[in-house]
Design a protein around this motif. Structure first.
Motif, PDB file in Angstrom:
ATOM      1  N   SER A 132      33.190 -18.912 -67.478  1.00 23.65           N
ATOM      2  CA  SER A 132      32.052 -19.254 -68.334  1.00 23.65           C
ATOM      3  C   SER A 132      31.984 -20.761 -68.590  1.00 23.65           C
ATOM      4  O   SER A 132      32.971 -21.481 -68.387  1.00 23.65           O
ATOM      5  CB  SER A 132      32.177 -18.523 -69.669  1.00 23.65           C
ATOM      6  OG  SER A 132      33.266 -19.042 -70.408  1.00 23.65           O
ATOM      7  N   PRO A 133      30.828 -21.245 -69.064  1.00 25.65           N
ATOM      8  CA  PRO A 133      30.737 -22.649 -69.487  1.00 25.65           C
ATOM      9  C   PRO A 133      31.764 -22.991 -70.563  1.00 25.65           C
ATOM     10  O   PRO A 133      32.240 -24.127 -70.631  1.00 25.65           O
ATOM     11  CB  PRO A 133      29.304 -22.751 -70.025  1.00 25.65           C
ATOM     12  CG  PRO A 133      28.542 -21.702 -69.291  1.00 25.65           C
ATOM     13  CD  PRO A 133      29.513 -20.572 -69.110  1.00 25.65           C
ATOM     14  N   ALA A 134      32.107 -22.003 -71.396  1.00 24.92           N
ATOM     15  CA  ALA A 134      33.127 -22.245 -72.420  1.00 24.92           C
ATOM     16  C   ALA A 134      34.479 -22.564 -71.785  1.00 24.92           C
ATOM     17  O   ALA A 134      35.251 -23.383 -72.305  1.00 24.92           O
ATOM     18  CB  ALA A 134      33.251 -21.033 -73.337  1.00 24.92           C
ATOM     19  N   ASP A 135      34.779 -21.940 -70.637  1.00 25.31           N
ATOM     20  CA  ASP A 135      36.024 -22.236 -69.931  1.00 25.31           C
ATOM     21  C   ASP A 135      36.029 -23.681 -69.432  1.00 25.31           C
ATOM     22  O   ASP A 135      37.039 -24.387 -69.541  1.00 25.31           O
ATOM     23  CB  ASP A 135      36.216 -21.284 -68.752  1.00 25.31           C
ATOM     24  CG  ASP A 135      36.472 -19.849 -69.202  1.00 25.31           C
ATOM     25  OD1 ASP A 135      37.095 -19.671 -70.261  1.00 25.31           O
ATOM     26  OD2 ASP A 135      36.022 -18.922 -68.501  1.00 25.31           O
ATOM     27  N   PHE A 136      34.896 -24.113 -68.884  1.00 24.69           N
ATOM     28  CA  PHE A 136      34.791 -25.512 -68.449  1.00 24.69           C
ATOM     29  C   PHE A 136      34.947 -26.447 -69.642  1.00 24.69           C
ATOM     30  O   PHE A 136      35.620 -27.484 -69.550  1.00 24.69           O
ATOM     31  CB  PHE A 136      33.447 -25.751 -67.761  1.00 24.69           C
ATOM     32  CG  PHE A 136      33.183 -27.198 -67.437  1.00 24.69           C
ATOM     33  CD1 PHE A 136      33.948 -27.862 -66.497  1.00 24.69           C
ATOM     34  CD2 PHE A 136      32.181 -27.906 -68.094  1.00 24.69           C
ATOM     35  CE1 PHE A 136      33.715 -29.210 -66.205  1.00 24.69           C
ATOM     36  CE2 PHE A 136      31.938 -29.228 -67.810  1.00 24.69           C
ATOM     37  CZ  PHE A 136      32.706 -29.888 -66.865  1.00 24.69           C
ATOM     38  N   GLY A 137      34.354 -26.083 -70.777  1.00 27.02           N
ATOM     39  CA  GLY A 137      34.482 -26.892 -71.988  1.00 27.02           C
ATOM     40  C   GLY A 137      35.934 -27.011 -72.432  1.00 27.02           C
ATOM     41  O   GLY A 137      36.376 -28.078 -72.866  1.00 27.02           O
ATOM     42  N   LEU A 138      36.700 -25.924 -72.306  1.00 29.93           N
ATOM     43  CA  LEU A 138      38.112 -25.969 -72.671  1.00 29.93           C
ATOM     44  C   LEU A 138      38.894 -26.911 -71.760  1.00 29.93           C
ATOM     45  O   LEU A 138      39.771 -27.651 -72.216  1.00 29.93           O
ATOM     46  CB  LEU A 138      38.712 -24.566 -72.605  1.00 29.93           C
ATOM     47  CG  LEU A 138      38.310 -23.597 -73.723  1.00 29.93           C
ATOM     48  CD1 LEU A 138      38.852 -22.213 -73.428  1.00 29.93           C
ATOM     49  CD2 LEU A 138      38.837 -24.099 -75.074  1.00 29.93           C
ATOM     50  N   LEU A 139      38.572 -26.881 -70.456  1.00 26.62           N
ATOM     51  CA  LEU A 139      39.258 -27.767 -69.518  1.00 26.62           C
ATOM     52  C   LEU A 139      38.954 -29.240 -69.828  1.00 26.62           C
ATOM     53  O   LEU A 139      39.857 -30.086 -69.828  1.00 26.62           O
ATOM     54  CB  LEU A 139      38.858 -27.435 -68.079  1.00 26.62           C
ATOM     55  CG  LEU A 139      39.310 -26.071 -67.554  1.00 26.62           C
ATOM     56  CD1 LEU A 139      38.688 -25.786 -66.191  1.00 26.62           C
ATOM     57  CD2 LEU A 139      40.839 -26.003 -67.467  1.00 26.62           C
ATOM     58  N   MET A 140      37.691 -29.548 -70.104  1.00 24.39           N
ATOM     59  CA  MET A 140      37.334 -30.926 -70.439  1.00 24.39           C
ATOM     60  C   MET A 140      37.889 -31.313 -71.809  1.00 24.39           C
ATOM     61  O   MET A 140      38.249 -32.470 -72.039  1.00 24.39           O
ATOM     62  CB  MET A 140      35.812 -31.095 -70.407  1.00 24.39           C
ATOM     63  CG  MET A 140      35.200 -30.870 -69.038  1.00 24.39           C
ATOM     64  SD  MET A 140      35.964 -31.879 -67.724  1.00 24.39           S
ATOM     65  CE  MET A 140      35.407 -33.517 -68.210  1.00 24.39           C
ATOM     66  N   GLY A 141      37.961 -30.338 -72.712  1.00 28.41           N
ATOM     67  CA  GLY A 141      38.581 -30.602 -74.005  1.00 28.41           C
ATOM     68  C   GLY A 141      40.056 -30.939 -73.861  1.00 28.41           C
ATOM     69  O   GLY A 141      40.582 -31.809 -74.563  1.00 28.41           O
ATOM     70  N   LEU A 142      40.740 -30.257 -72.925  1.00 26.04           N
ATOM     71  CA  LEU A 142      42.145 -30.559 -72.646  1.00 26.04           C
ATOM     72  C   LEU A 142      42.279 -31.999 -72.163  1.00 26.04           C
ATOM     73  O   LEU A 142      43.192 -32.725 -72.597  1.00 26.04           O
ATOM     74  CB  LEU A 142      42.678 -29.588 -71.596  1.00 26.04           C
ATOM     75  CG  LEU A 142      44.093 -29.849 -71.083  1.00 26.04           C
ATOM     76  CD1 LEU A 142      45.110 -29.741 -72.222  1.00 26.04           C
ATOM     77  CD2 LEU A 142      44.437 -28.884 -69.946  1.00 26.04           C
ATOM     78  N   ASN A 143      41.396 -32.410 -71.283  1.00 23.85           N
ATOM     79  CA  ASN A 143      41.393 -33.798 -70.817  1.00 23.85           C
ATOM     80  C   ASN A 143      41.258 -34.773 -71.995  1.00 23.85           C
ATOM     81  O   ASN A 143      42.015 -35.745 -72.108  1.00 23.85           O
ATOM     82  CB  ASN A 143      40.260 -34.004 -69.813  1.00 23.85           C
ATOM     83  CG  ASN A 143      39.965 -35.471 -69.549  1.00 23.85           C
ATOM     84  OD1 ASN A 143      38.976 -36.011 -70.054  1.00 23.85           O
ATOM     85  ND2 ASN A 143      40.791 -36.112 -68.758  1.00 23.85           N
ATOM     86  N   GLY A 144      40.320 -34.512 -72.885  1.00 20.88           N
ATOM     87  CA  GLY A 144      40.104 -35.401 -74.018  1.00 20.88           C
ATOM     88  C   GLY A 144      41.292 -35.476 -74.958  1.00 20.88           C
ATOM     89  O   GLY A 144      41.677 -36.558 -75.413  1.00 20.88           O
ATOM     90  N   VAL A 145      41.896 -34.329 -75.232  1.00 18.89           N
ATOM     91  CA  VAL A 145      43.049 -34.297 -76.142  1.00 18.89           C
ATOM     92  C   VAL A 145      44.230 -35.042 -75.536  1.00 18.89           C
ATOM     93  O   VAL A 145      44.921 -35.828 -76.210  1.00 18.89           O
ATOM     94  CB  VAL A 145      43.432 -32.839 -76.462  1.00 18.89           C
ATOM     95  CG1 VAL A 145      44.776 -32.783 -77.184  1.00 18.89           C
ATOM     96  CG2 VAL A 145      42.353 -32.183 -77.312  1.00 18.89           C
ATOM     97  N   LEU A 146      44.470 -34.823 -74.242  1.00 10.75           N
ATOM     98  CA  LEU A 146      45.581 -35.510 -73.578  1.00 10.75           C
ATOM     99  C   LEU A 146      45.403 -37.018 -73.612  1.00 10.75           C
ATOM    100  O   LEU A 146      46.361 -37.771 -73.877  1.00 10.75           O
ATOM    101  CB  LEU A 146      45.702 -35.028 -72.129  1.00 10.75           C
ATOM    102  CG  LEU A 146      46.213 -33.601 -71.923  1.00 10.75           C
ATOM    103  CD1 LEU A 146      46.065 -33.184 -70.463  1.00 10.75           C
ATOM    104  CD2 LEU A 146      47.665 -33.476 -72.368  1.00 10.75           C
ATOM    105  N   VAL A 147      44.183 -37.485 -73.345  1.00 11.54           N
ATOM    106  CA  VAL A 147      43.918 -38.926 -73.353  1.00 11.54           C
ATOM    107  C   VAL A 147      44.143 -39.520 -74.742  1.00 11.54           C
ATOM    108  O   VAL A 147      44.777 -40.572 -74.896  1.00 11.54           O
ATOM    109  CB  VAL A 147      42.485 -39.207 -72.852  1.00 11.54           C
ATOM    110  CG1 VAL A 147      42.091 -40.661 -73.122  1.00 11.54           C
ATOM    111  CG2 VAL A 147      42.373 -38.910 -71.363  1.00 11.54           C
ATOM    112  N   LEU A 148      43.641 -38.838 -75.767  1.00  9.53           N
ATOM    113  CA  LEU A 148      43.792 -39.349 -77.127  1.00  9.53           C
ATOM    114  C   LEU A 148      45.260 -39.394 -77.560  1.00  9.53           C
ATOM    115  O   LEU A 148      45.687 -40.336 -78.221  1.00  9.53           O
ATOM    116  CB  LEU A 148      42.983 -38.487 -78.099  1.00  9.53           C
ATOM    117  CG  LEU A 148      41.465 -38.648 -78.048  1.00  9.53           C
ATOM    118  CD1 LEU A 148      40.795 -37.650 -78.977  1.00  9.53           C
ATOM    119  CD2 LEU A 148      41.058 -40.076 -78.419  1.00  9.53           C
ATOM    120  N   LEU A 149      46.034 -38.379 -77.181  1.00  7.11           N
ATOM    121  CA  LEU A 149      47.415 -38.292 -77.647  1.00  7.11           C
ATOM    122  C   LEU A 149      48.387 -39.123 -76.816  1.00  7.11           C
ATOM    123  O   LEU A 149      49.364 -39.670 -77.358  1.00  7.11           O
ATOM    124  CB  LEU A 149      47.880 -36.835 -77.641  1.00  7.11           C
ATOM    125  CG  LEU A 149      47.215 -35.882 -78.634  1.00  7.11           C
ATOM    126  CD1 LEU A 149      47.774 -34.479 -78.472  1.00  7.11           C
ATOM    127  CD2 LEU A 149      47.398 -36.367 -80.065  1.00  7.11           C
TER     128      LEU A 149
END
Length: 406
Positions: A261-278
């Protein structure tokens, strides 16, 4: 892009200490970037706005293409102005010029009006970028300090993008006019920050490295492009950005093809964002004493490999692992590339070097979706093969050429 390894210097301060001692200019510019990125709703919500006005996807593509073309041109204009009228006033001019077209976009739904408006907005919104990057270079005096400055700049930009996405989603549910007005207000706030707070900042590199006025050639883009190292760096940037942008082209297509689902893609991109910030600041600190060439090469290899491996997997756990891999490449590459370029540029052409770099970035991210989508249509494996090859080629361009090594 020839990069010689500096001698190891154990007397240099720790990276976190360097971050704490950064000049005021770095914090002022980074705060301005944070403000404008929080309000930078236009690239994220432009497609949704256009479809809400019953504009077909093909026509929406024309509007986005006009904005992308404006982005490339804006960087080159910004580089010239940064060297000509100064960093501070270039930022101020860019933000004021962006606010007007952005605020009036919701008043129109006619393509003959929206296309030039999108072009003007895209151009004006990028003029500040070479000036802000050149300011970070001007304000720093060592390689480690420059790297720390760009790492802080990136951190502010990523925080702003994360907050801006949430805030933009809320405003879009209220009205698109509020969304674009908020974008315009953020631009005006950054203009005020640049005009007022940067007034008394001393530029650490001002005048350094310049010979007598009579002997110094007139700064120009032609003179900048005569630098073989810069040309190699720009080609590397174009390829690297083309590969990286496939995370927003090939990855969502792959997710959809495997019935996620699009929500799955959102989770993957969210993982990218969290990793970059941390992790980006700590990782940048870990490599701050390393020569930039191998670090950039490793970053490009990991980015290309991570995206290429997407085609091997069809479940969220393994796709998350590939996201981790190409995000690590992104974190190794981003701040180091900007800092390395800052060390290449003569003080009289810092804006032009940054302008060409910005143009290469926007060209790569602009062409990437079009070419990537076309390659994917030929065959999904073709796109992942292109990512792998692109990662290797861009990594090779980061290493010293045989002529430079000799």
């Amino acid at each position: 892009m020839s990069v010689e390894a500096p001698p190891e210097d154990e007397s240099r301060p720790r990276f976190r200490d360097t971050v704490r001692r950064l000049p005021a200019t770095v914090w002022i510019v980074s705060f301005g970037i944070l403000v404008v990125r929080i309000g930078n709703f236009l690239p994220i919500f432009m497609v949704l706005y256009l479809t809400s006005r019953n504009i077909p996807p093909a026509a929406a593509g024309l509007v986005l293409g006009a904005a992308g073309l404006g982005n490339v041109l804006g960087n080159t204009i910004g580089g010239y102005l940064a060297d000509r009228i100064g960093r501070r006033w270039t930022i101020t001019l860019s933000m004021v010029a962006t606010a007007g077209p952005t605020a009036v976009i919701p008043l129109f739904d006619s393509l003959p009006v929206l296309i030039p408006l999108a072009f003007l907005t895209g151009m004006a919104s990028q003029i500040y970028r070479p000036a802000s990057a050149a300011l970070l270079v001007d304000a720093t005096t060592t390689d480690q300090q420059r790297l720390a400055a760009f790492a802080v700049h990136r951190f502010a930009m990523n925080i702003g993008a994360a907050v801006g996405g949430v805030l933009g989603g809320f405003l879009a549910t209220v009205s698109y006019q509020a969304l674009f007005l908020g974008n315009a207000v953020a631009c005006l706030l950054f203009a005020a920050i640049a005009a007022v707070m940067l007034r008394n900042v001393t530029l650490a590199r001002a005048g350094r490295g310049a010979g007598p006025a009579s002997d110094a050639p007139e700064p120009s883009y032609r003179q900048a492009l005569a630098d073989r190292r810069l040309r190699r760096f720009l080609v590397m940037t174009l390829i690297a950005e083309f590969v990286y942008i496939q995370s927003t082209v090939g990855l969502p297509l792959h997710v959809d093809a495997h019935h996620m689902s699009p929500a799955d893609f959102g989770l993957l991109m969210g993982l990218n964002g969290v990793l970059v910030l941390l992790l980006e600041l700590p990782i940048t600190g870990m490599v701050s004493r390393r020569p930039p060439g191998p670090v950039l090469a490793l970053g490009n290899v990991l980015t290309g490999a991570g995206l290429a491996m997407t085609g091997l997997f069809g479940d969220m756990r393994w796709l998350a692992a590939t996201v981790l891999l190409w995000t690590l490449g992104e974190m190794l590459y981003a701040s180091m590339a900007s800092a390395y370029l800052g060390g290449l540029a003569p003080p009289s052409m810092g804006g032009r070097y940054q302008g060409l770099y910005g143009a290469a970035i926007t060209a790569g991210t602009g062409v990437g979706p079009v070419v990537g989508g076309a390659v994917y249509a030929l065959g999904e494996w073709a796109l992942w093969a292109v990512c792998a090859i692109g990662g290797l080629v861009s990594a090779w361009l980061c290493l010293p050429s045989r002529k430079a090594a000799a």
